[in-house]
Design an enzyme around this catalytic site. Structure first.
Site, PDB file in Angstrom:
ATOM      1  N   SER A  30      -6.760   5.692  -0.125  1.00 50.58           N
ATOM      2  CA  SER A  30      -7.021   4.400  -0.756  1.00 50.58           C
ATOM      3  C   SER A  30      -8.507   4.076  -0.631  1.00 50.58           C
ATOM      4  CB  SER A  30      -6.199   3.295  -0.080  1.00 50.58           C
ATOM      5  OG  SER A  30      -4.825   3.578  -0.139  1.00 50.58           O
TER       6      SER A  30
ATOM      7  N   ASP B 293       0.813  -1.220   0.000  1.00 55.55           N
ATOM      8  CA  ASP B 293       0.000   0.000   0.000  1.00 55.55           C
ATOM      9  C   ASP B 293       0.846   1.269   0.000  1.00 55.55           C
ATOM     10  OD1 ASP B 293      -2.526   1.374   0.120  1.00 55.55           O
ATOM     11  OD2 ASP B 293      -2.212   1.718   2.263  1.00 55.55           O
TER      12      ASP B 293
ATOM     13  N   GLN C 233      -5.164  -1.402  -7.013  1.00 56.61           N
ATOM     14  CA  GLN C 233      -5.787  -0.478  -6.068  1.00 56.61           C
ATOM     15  C   GLN C 233      -6.357   0.720  -6.809  1.00 56.61           C
ATOM     16  OE1 GLN C 233      -4.162   2.650  -2.894  1.00 56.61           O
ATOM     17  NE2 GLN C 233      -3.988   0.578  -2.075  1.00 56.61           N
TER      18      GLN C 233
END
Length: 282
Positions: free
Chosen positions: A222, A198, A272
């Protein structure tokens, strides 16, 4: 990072397994998304037989987490089949979910086997500057926080922490490894890889549009995160995270990533979508 992954089994046994975990400090007071993702992976893994490692997860970041409040993880044992198990993990603070994830686990099996090739010509990580060298001297609290992260990150292209990239390309590659030796537990390595996945995944979007993390007025978060673990690897040894962004629209940017060992073995794939809002010029 390891402290955050050390969840406590509360002993509650209703229709869900309940765990609690702490958060790492963050100067903006928000829980790092990779942290709650990794903790959710650990919580779900605690409810599955050890011979069924996690192979995929799909999660949504629902609310900003508060680093001052412990996180409760509720794991629902959705299904256990002969080869696959499915778990749903909900992460809660103050009684409301901040993250929701479904994960799949599979017994180790033989079958068809192929992989994409690692890009050629990447420089060795030892030839690239450690981000501690780039960020450690900067006075901004976020720079000091980034420089103290538990992973050694080394961008192949110049990083976009404090300024935009010279070329507006939607691709980048980042070498990474945990600082210090991790335990032998494969669950720890898969969770740690989720944690690190991430960090930089949305940066190709910023690169493509001439933005940086320091862009005044930038709002970034995110939204969701999907990850597939293909093959085992140690996360305390060098891995390269090759990323690209195929699209950005509506204040959202999509990025894909592939993670390879130094020898070129494809370890994991990531996707993502994030909210990225940059103030209009003028």
């Amino acid at each position: 990072m390891l402290a955050a992954l050390g969840l406590v089994d509360t002993g509650a046994r209703t229709i869900e397994d309940i765990f609690t975990g702490p958060s790492q400090w963050n100067p903006n007071g928000r829980v790092f998304g990779g942290q709650v993702l990794a903790q959710s992976v650990v919580a779900a893994s605690r409810t599955v037989a050890r011979d069924r490692p996690i192979h995929s997860t799909h999660g949504y970041f629902l609310r900003a987490g508060d680093v001052e409040v412990p996180i409760t993880f509720a794991v629902d044992r959705i299904h256990d089949g002969r080869s696959f198990s499915t778990r749903r993990t909900q992460a809660y603070q103050r009684g409301v979910p901040i993250f929701s994830m479904i994960a799949s686990f599979q017994t180790v099996d033989d079958g068809l086997d192929h992989q994409a090739a690692m890009p050629e010509g990447l420089p060795d990580p030892e030839s690239l500057p450690d981000e501690r060298e780039l960020l450690g001297a900067l006075p901004h609290p976020m720079a000091r926080f980034w420089s103290a992260r538990p992973f050694d990150l080394r961008h192949v292209e110049a990083p976009v922490y404090v300024g935009p990239a010279e070329s507006r390309s939607a691709q980048q590659a980042v070498w990474l490894r945990a600082r210090g030796r991790l335990p032998e537990d494969p669950v720890v390595h898969r969770a740690a890889l989720a944690y690190a996945s991430d960090y930089t995944i949305l940066e190709p979007v910023l690169r493509r549009h001439g933005a940086a993390w320091s862009t005044p007025g930038l709002r970034a978060a995110s939204l969701d995160h999907a990850m597939w673990w293909h093959r085992p690897a140690r996360v305390d040894e060098w891995l390269v995270y090759v990323q690209d962004s195929p699209s950005a629209t509506g204040g959202r940017g999509l990025s894909h990533g592939r993670i390879f060992t130094r020898e070129g073995v494809l370890v994991a794939s990531v996707a993502q979508e994030g909210m990225l809002r940059v103030p209009a010029e003028g």
